[in-house]
Design a protein around this motif. Structure first.
Motif, short mmCIF file in Angstrom:
data_model
loop_
_atom_site.label_atom_id
_atom_site.label_comp_id
_atom_site.label_asym_id
_atom_site.label_seq_id
_atom_site.Cartn_x
_atom_site.Cartn_y
_atom_site.Cartn_z
N UNK A 5 37.51 62.54 62.53
CA UNK A 5 38.89 62.72 62.09
C UNK A 5 39.41 61.48 61.38
N UNK A 6 39.12 60.29 61.93
CA UNK A 6 39.67 59.06 61.37
C UNK A 6 38.97 58.63 60.09
N UNK A 7 37.65 58.76 60.06
CA UNK A 7 36.89 58.14 58.98
C UNK A 7 36.36 59.12 57.95
N UNK A 8 37.01 60.25 57.83
CA UNK A 8 36.65 61.20 56.78
C UNK A 8 36.80 60.53 55.42
N UNK A 9 35.75 60.60 54.61
CA UNK A 9 35.78 59.98 53.30
C UNK A 9 35.29 58.55 53.25
N UNK A 10 34.95 57.97 54.41
CA UNK A 10 34.43 56.59 54.46
C UNK A 10 32.91 56.65 54.40
N UNK A 11 32.34 55.95 53.45
CA UNK A 11 30.89 55.91 53.33
C UNK A 11 30.37 54.59 53.87
N UNK A 12 29.44 54.68 54.81
CA UNK A 12 28.85 53.47 55.40
C UNK A 12 27.35 53.67 55.55
N UNK A 13 26.61 52.62 55.26
CA UNK A 13 25.15 52.67 55.40
C UNK A 13 24.69 52.34 56.81
N UNK A 14 25.61 51.91 57.68
CA UNK A 14 25.20 51.44 59.00
C UNK A 14 24.64 52.55 59.88
N UNK A 15 25.11 53.78 59.70
CA UNK A 15 24.55 54.88 60.49
C UNK A 15 23.06 55.06 60.23
N UNK A 16 22.64 54.70 59.03
CA UNK A 16 21.21 54.80 58.69
C UNK A 16 20.45 53.55 59.09
N UNK B 245 23.79 50.08 66.78
CA UNK B 245 25.03 49.31 66.64
C UNK B 245 26.22 50.25 66.48
N UNK B 246 26.06 51.26 65.63
CA UNK B 246 27.13 52.23 65.42
C UNK B 246 27.45 52.95 66.72
N UNK B 247 26.43 53.27 67.49
CA UNK B 247 26.66 53.94 68.78
C UNK B 247 27.50 53.06 69.70
#
Length: 253
Positions: free
Chosen positions: A14-25, A30-32
Motif C-alpha cells: 500500500x505504501x510503496x506502490x510505484x517505488x522501484x528498488x533493486x534490493x528485493x533482488x 535485508x529487505x525482510x
C-alpha cells in the motif's frame, strides 16, 4: 516481498506502490528484516496518527540526510494521502535547523516526486506574515513556546549575539513557525525530529522537548515519536533522546 510477513507485506504494497528498488533482488534478507521491523513491529507500536508518523519519519530522514529512504517514504506519504502542503512545510522548516546546504536537494527531489503523483506546483502560498511583522510575530511565538526570557535575549543578550538572536526571532520563528500548513504541535514535533536525527544538538533537543510539552506533545507521545524514527536513525540517538525526554519530564513535575 515474498520474504515479508503478511502484515509487513500488505502495508508495504500500500505504501510503496510505484517505488522501484533493486534490493528485493540483491538483498532479500535485508529487505525482510527492515520491512518486518519498520512496517509491522514498530508501525504497530504507535500512538501517532498516520500523518504524524509520516511527518516524523520524513523530518528524521532530513535530519540524518537519508536521501534515498526519504524519497521512498515521500512516495509512501503521498500514497496514503498526506497533504503535500504539510510535506513541503516540513522541508521548509528544516532549513532553519539544518541549513540550505542540507535541504535544497531534498526540496528538489520532493518536487520531482510530487509531480510524479500529479501534484501541481507551486502549491498555494502559506505565509501569514510580512517583512514588517515577521520579527514581532516570531518573537511572540518564541515567548509562547519558551517563556518571557526569550524576549530578554533581544535586550539583555551579549552584544556579539545580537544579530543571531534577532534572526532566531524574525527568520527561524517569524519566517517559518508563523506559516500555515502545519499546526503548533506538528511544528514542534518535527523540530524535535530534526535535532533527534542529526545528533550533536542535545541542548536544542532539551529546549524543544520542553517546547513540545508546552504545546501538548507529552512524554508518551514523544517516546512514540522516537520509536517511529528509530528504524531510520538507529538506537544510539534514539536512546539518547529518550534520556533527554525523561530528564525534562522530571524537571517539569
Amino acid at each position: 516481498m515474498a520474504f515479508m510477513n503478511k502484515n509487513a507485506e500488505s502495508r508495504a504494497r500500500r505504501l510503496f506502490a510505484g517505488v522501484n528498488s533493486s534490493l528485493s533482488r540483491t538483498d532479500p534478507e535485508f529487505v525482510e528484516i527492515i520491512s518486518n521491523f519498520s512496517q509491522d513491529e514498530t508501525a504497530n507500536a504507535n500512538i501517532l496518527t498516520e500523518k504524524e508518523r509520516m511527518l516524523c519519519i520524513l523530518a528524521a530522514l532530513l535530519g540524518c540526510q537519508g536521501m534515498g529512504e526519504f524519497q521512498n517514504m515521500l512516495h509512501a506519504a503521498l500514497n496514503i494521502g498526506v497533504d503535500p502542503v504539510a510535506i513541503k512545510e516540513t522541508i521548509y522548516q528544516a532549513t532553519a535547523y539544518l541549513g540550505i546546504g542540507r535541504t535544497c536537494d531534498f526540496l528538489i527531489a520532493a518536487n520531482g516526486i510530487m509531480e510524479q503523483h500529479g501534484v501541481r506546483l507551486p502549491l498555494a502560498p502559506q505565509a501569514s506574515t510580512n517583512e514588517e511583522a515577521r520579527f514581532e510575530r516570531g518573537l511572540a511565538k518564541q515567548v509562547e513556546l519558551f517563556g518571557p526570557d526569550m524576549a530578554k535575549r533581544q535586550t539583555d543578550g551579549p552584544a556579539l549575539r545580537r544579530n543571531i538572536n534577532r534572526w532566531l526571532a524574525d527568520n527561524c520563528f517569524g519566517d517559518y513557525y508563523t506559516r500555515n500548513g502545519l499546526n503548533g504541535q506538528e511544528r514542534e514535533m518535527i523540530t524535535f525530529c530534526f535535532f533527534l536525527a542529526q545528533g550533536g544538538c542535545e541542548n536544542q533537543l532539551r529546549g524543544h522537548t520542553a517546547g513540545n510539552f508546552g504545546v501538548g506533545n507529552g512524554k508518551e507521545k514523544l517516546y512514540s515519536v522516537v520509536e517511529q524514527c528509530m528504524p531510520y536513525i538507529g538506537y544510539p540517538r534514539s536512546l539518547n533522546a529518550m534520556s533527554i525526554i525523561d530528564e525534562i519530564a522530571a524537571k517539569e513535575k
